[in-house]
Design an enzyme around this catalytic site. Structure first.
Site, short mmCIF file in Angstrom:
data_model
loop_
_atom_site.label_atom_id
_atom_site.label_comp_id
_atom_site.label_asym_id
_atom_site.label_seq_id
_atom_site.Cartn_x
_atom_site.Cartn_y
_atom_site.Cartn_z
N GLU A 96 0.72 -1.24 -0.03
CA GLU A 96 0.00 -0.07 -0.02
C GLU A 96 0.88 1.36 -0.01
OE1 GLU A 96 -2.46 -0.71 3.40
OE2 GLU A 96 -4.02 -1.76 2.21
N GLU A 127 7.73 -21.86 8.20
CA GLU A 127 8.22 -21.00 9.20
C GLU A 127 8.98 -21.57 10.17
OE1 GLU A 127 4.85 -21.35 12.77
OE2 GLU A 127 3.99 -20.86 10.82
#
Length: 314
Positions: A96, A127
């Site tokens: 953004e 992960e």
């Protein structure tokens, strides 16, 4: 709670490492038996506590922003790295920044364990791979000019720890955003930001309060870094990229609000400034041709207020 139950609770607490994010909130032990209205009220009440938790980390957040801005002024990048929900939040925040503040997409980057496919589909195994975290940072040529923000609710995700430790070895600024105090991630980073939100309403579901806290902190890190870099004038976004009609209208409104001019004048000045809102504002407020306004901004490192002060002092 009986003595035996209390002892069992302590034992479980120790077994899971005493992580606040993994605790059970006994207040909601009958959650599944409550009405929908009660459920909504309970969840909203829990969410309302997040801002206070973030407030307790304000000094660390401010320190991180100053460090990020200093490196970005010298050409560095802001790199978020996480797994699962934290990784997705980092990718979201990074994506953004270019349209909002006119920054090149390669200056703020979101990296998620398992690659871009993990944005939509879980890649849980990734992960646990600390070497992969280090490898992903090495592939992006992390240097001392960069800032790497590791994001992990537990503060002990191996992928994130591997990335942060590698980045620190390269003398990058490292920030550890976690939701447990005294976390491994906090210890590994130069700037630990530990926002302790406590047990989730659904035990261990850290996309809830922990995710909200992480989103709030990431908003602060990116947005306020952009303020420090001169990407705003007052509350106005003055480096937005005009990529559609909606943003063209917003750009014109921004010029009108900053200068008090008419929409027609704002549109004309925006065209003269080749779509640069900043240039149009300085041109109007300082009474300069667009080319001179652009030069004034360059001399002021892109800060409108500084450019106007310089021009007014001539």
């Amino acid at each position: 709670m009986t003595e035996e139950q209390g002892d069992a609770s302590v034992a479980v607490h120790r077994e899971i490492g005493g992580l606040d994010t993994e605790q059970v909130n006994d207040e909601y032990s009958h959650l599944d038996a409550q009405s929908t209205t009660e459920l909504v009220r309970a969840m909203n009440r829990e969410d309302a506590s997040v801002a206070a938790a973030v407030a307790r980390a304000e000094p660390e957040i401010a320190s991180a922003i100053d460090g990020i801005a200093d490196r970005m002024r010298r050409g560095g990048r802001l790199i978020y790295v996480g797994a699962g929900t934290p990784g997705r939040l980092g990718v979201l925040d990074a994506s953004e920044i270019p349209p909002t503040f006119g920054l090149d997409p390669d200056r703020v980057i979101g990296v998620i364990a398992g690659g871009d496919g993990a944005i939509r589909s879980a890649a849980e195994g990734a992960e646990d791979d600390s070497a992969l975290g280090a490898q992903d940072m090495a592939q992006r040529d992390v240097t001392e000019l960069d800032t790497v923000v590791g994001i992990s609710a537990s503060g002990r995700t191996p992928y994130v720890l591997g990335a942060v430790k590698y980045a620190r070895e390269q003398n990058a600024l490292t920030v550890g955003l976690a939701c447990n105090s005294g976390s491994a991630l906090g210890r590994a980073a130069d700037v630990p930001i530990e926002v302790v939100v406590g047990a989730e309403i659904i035990s261990g579901s850290t996309r809830l309060k922990a995710g909200t806290a992480q989103k709030m902190v990431l908003n602060m890190l990116s947005t306020l870094t952009m303020v420090r870099l001169g990407k705003t004038y007052g509350t106005l976004m003055v480096d937005l990229q005009i990529t559609n009609e909606k943003l063209r209208a917003r750009a014109e409104r921004t010029i009108m609000r900053a200068t008090g001019c008419s929409r027609e004048h704002a549109a004309d000045q925006l065209d003269a400034a080749d779509g640069s809102v900043k240039t149009a504002i300085v041109a109007l407020l300082a009474g300069l041709p667009a080319a001179d306004a652009r030069a004034a901004l360059a001399q002021a490192d892109g800060f409108i207020r500084d450019a106007l002060t310089r021009e007014n002092s001539r």
